[in-house]
Design a protein around this motif. Structure first.
Motif, PDB file in Angstrom:
ATOM      1  N   LEU A 109       0.856  -1.180   0.000  1.00  0.00           N
ATOM      2  CA  LEU A 109       0.000   0.000   0.000  1.00  0.00           C
ATOM      3  C   LEU A 109       0.896   1.234   0.000  1.00  0.00           C
ATOM      4  CD1 LEU A 109      -2.877  -0.673   2.576  1.00  0.00           C
ATOM      5  CD2 LEU A 109      -3.087  -0.404   0.105  1.00  0.00           C
ATOM      6  N   ALA A 110       0.622   2.171  -0.900  1.00  0.00           N
ATOM      7  CA  ALA A 110       1.366   3.434  -0.939  1.00  0.00           C
ATOM      8  C   ALA A 110       0.361   4.575  -0.804  1.00  0.00           C
ATOM      9  CB  ALA A 110       2.133   3.565  -2.244  1.00  0.00           C
ATOM     10  N   ALA A 118      -1.556  10.478   7.585  1.00  0.00           N
ATOM     11  CA  ALA A 118      -2.419   9.436   8.154  1.00  0.00           C
ATOM     12  C   ALA A 118      -1.842   8.054   7.888  1.00  0.00           C
ATOM     13  CB  ALA A 118      -3.830   9.555   7.577  1.00  0.00           C
ATOM     14  N   TYR A 119      -1.267   7.869   6.721  1.00  0.00           N
ATOM     15  CA  TYR A 119      -0.626   6.601   6.369  1.00  0.00           C
ATOM     16  C   TYR A 119       0.514   6.312   7.336  1.00  0.00           C
ATOM     17  CZ  TYR A 119       2.018   3.230   3.468  1.00  0.00           C
ATOM     18  OH  TYR A 119       2.693   2.134   2.996  1.00  0.00           O
ATOM     19  N   ARG A 120       1.377   7.311   7.561  1.00  0.00           N
ATOM     20  CA  ARG A 120       2.507   7.119   8.455  1.00  0.00           C
ATOM     21  C   ARG A 120       2.043   6.888   9.890  1.00  0.00           C
ATOM     22  NH1 ARG A 120       5.727   4.838   6.934  1.00  0.00           N
ATOM     23  NH2 ARG A 120       6.153   6.185   5.174  1.00  0.00           N
ATOM     24  N   LEU A 121       0.957   7.533  10.285  1.00  0.00           N
ATOM     25  CA  LEU A 121       0.408   7.334  11.627  1.00  0.00           C
ATOM     26  C   LEU A 121      -0.039   5.886  11.807  1.00  0.00           C
ATOM     27  CD1 LEU A 121      -0.692   8.281  14.378  1.00  0.00           C
ATOM     28  CD2 LEU A 121      -2.805   8.941  13.189  1.00  0.00           C
ATOM     29  N   LEU A 122      -0.773   5.343  10.825  1.00  0.00           N
ATOM     30  CA  LEU A 122      -1.233   3.964  10.932  1.00  0.00           C
ATOM     31  C   LEU A 122      -0.051   3.003  10.938  1.00  0.00           C
ATOM     32  CD1 LEU A 122      -3.426   1.825  11.002  1.00  0.00           C
ATOM     33  CD2 LEU A 122      -3.610   1.995   8.501  1.00  0.00           C
ATOM     34  N   TRP A 123       0.945   3.249  10.079  1.00  0.00           N
ATOM     35  CA  TRP A 123       2.127   2.393  10.047  1.00  0.00           C
ATOM     36  C   TRP A 123       2.807   2.378  11.410  1.00  0.00           C
ATOM     37  CZ3 TRP A 123       7.249   2.981  11.179  1.00  0.00           C
ATOM     38  CH2 TRP A 123       8.099   1.945  10.793  1.00  0.00           C
ATOM     39  N   LYS A 124       3.015   3.555  11.986  1.00  0.00           N
ATOM     40  CA  LYS A 124       3.723   3.656  13.261  1.00  0.00           C
ATOM     41  C   LYS A 124       2.920   3.025  14.395  1.00  0.00           C
ATOM     42  CE  LYS A 124       6.419   6.943  16.001  1.00  0.00           C
ATOM     43  NZ  LYS A 124       7.675   6.190  15.764  1.00  0.00           N
ATOM     44  N   ALA A 150       2.481  -3.546   9.374  1.00  0.00           N
ATOM     45  CA  ALA A 150       3.576  -2.607   9.138  1.00  0.00           C
ATOM     46  C   ALA A 150       4.845  -3.393   8.849  1.00  0.00           C
ATOM     47  CB  ALA A 150       3.779  -1.715  10.365  1.00  0.00           C
ATOM     48  N   SER A 151       5.524  -3.046   7.766  1.00  0.00           N
ATOM     49  CA  SER A 151       6.761  -3.732   7.392  1.00  0.00           C
ATOM     50  C   SER A 151       7.858  -2.713   7.170  1.00  0.00           C
ATOM     51  CB  SER A 151       6.537  -4.541   6.106  1.00  0.00           C
ATOM     52  OG  SER A 151       7.765  -5.042   5.617  1.00  0.00           O
ATOM     53  N   VAL A 157       6.606   0.526   5.004  1.00  0.00           N
ATOM     54  CA  VAL A 157       5.471   0.363   4.119  1.00  0.00           C
ATOM     55  C   VAL A 157       4.395  -0.487   4.789  1.00  0.00           C
ATOM     56  CG1 VAL A 157       6.478  -1.678   3.026  1.00  0.00           C
ATOM     57  CG2 VAL A 157       4.788  -0.346   1.787  1.00  0.00           C
ATOM     58  N   LEU A 158       3.151  -0.197   4.458  1.00  0.00           N
ATOM     59  CA  LEU A 158       2.049  -1.054   4.872  1.00  0.00           C
ATOM     60  C   LEU A 158       1.888  -2.168   3.844  1.00  0.00           C
ATOM     61  CD1 LEU A 158      -0.637   1.561   6.015  1.00  0.00           C
ATOM     62  CD2 LEU A 158       0.675   0.011   7.480  1.00  0.00           C
TER      63      LEU A 158
END
Length: 271
Positions: A109-110, A118-124, A150-151, A157-158
């Motif tokens: 997912l990018a 928001a993407y970085r928040l969910l990943w973290k 989270a990888s 990256v998700l």
């Protein structure tokens, strides 16, 4: 492959979906042995004895031997509802609660530009908690269960894994001997555990490669070179044969043309 959003509570994260893996290895085509031409597959109706075009083919569900219910795209859309454009996170869980048996295709997912934070928040949040998200998603008109994690394997990256539905995981009931009790000697168990400890180290994918593919690629390269030399040799021989044949025919033609001239010269000398 797909554009949509990850639904995370009241937050929608606009994302794009990319395949994370691809089928490697060497692929072969089937050829006609006599001339090495790739064979063609045709869609053919044995009853009507005609070849079919794409617009003449429909789906069908076989409910009894040779008996079908035809199904078209409109019928399927009624059951699928609107085309899903979200990956709906419905719960979170510990990663080891999901059996790897259920794992299927993997996707990256990018984020779109507007969804980077928001993407970085969910990943973290997933990374720090050690948990994974369980979601529902639709790809190619098929809904599937999915896992979002989270990888940091190839960047932060998700990753989405399509999961098999529980009813699609085959039962172990028919497997032989797995439920039989077997006495394990304590010494044997100790040695086995010692061997496992001895061979235990951090896993790195870079330590492994497809050795068989590498050997096969090398052999194919050598074989291709040999075939190229053989083809060039045959072409050269053919050129020699053709040239010699052409020279002989030219000589014969010249000799045939010379005979009338010799006859004329003899007549002039006689007169």
């Amino acid at each position: 492959m797909w554009r949509g959003s990850v639904s995370f509570g009241l937050v929608n994260i606009p994302v794009r979906l990319f395949k994370a893996t691809e089928t490697g290895g060497i692929h072969f085509r089937q050829l006609h042995k006599a001339c090495l031409t790739p064979i063609a597959y045709k869609k053919y109706c044995p009853r009507c004895e005609v070849e079919l075009g794409p617009d003449e083919i429909v789906r069908g569900f076989e409910y009894a031997k040779g008996a079908f219910v035809p199904v078209d795209d409109e019928d399927l859309r009624e059951f699928q509802g609107r085309r899903a454009e979200t990956i709906d996170l419905v719960q979170f869980a510990e990663a080891d609660e999901i059996d790897p048996m259920m794992f299927q295709s993997a996707y990256y997912l990018a984020p779109e530009a507007s969804g980077k934070k928001a993407y970085r928040l969910l990943w973290k949040a997933l990374r720090e908690s050690g948990r994974v998200g369980v979601a529902r998603m639709t790809l190619r008109s098929t809904e599937s269960l999915a896992l979002v994690r989270a990888s940091d394997l190839n960047g932060n990256v998700l990753v989405v894994h399509a999961l098999a539905w529980p009813e699609d995981v085959r039962s172990t009931e028919e497997l032989p001997y797995i439920r039989e009790e077997v006495d394990i000697d304590a010494n044997e168990l100790e040695v086995a555990e010692s061997l496992i400890r001895q061979l235990t180290k951090p896993f790195s994918p870079d330590d492994y490669r497809d050795e068989n593919r590498a050997r096969l690629e090398s052999w194919l390269g050598e074989r291709r070179g040999e075939l190229a030399e053989q083809t060039a040799g045959k072409a050269g021989a053919a050129e020699v044969v053709d040239l010699m044949e052409a020279l002989k025919k030219s000589l014969q033609a010249a000799q045939q043309a010379e005979k009338p001239r010799e006859g004329k010269r003899k007549k002039r000398k006689t007169s």
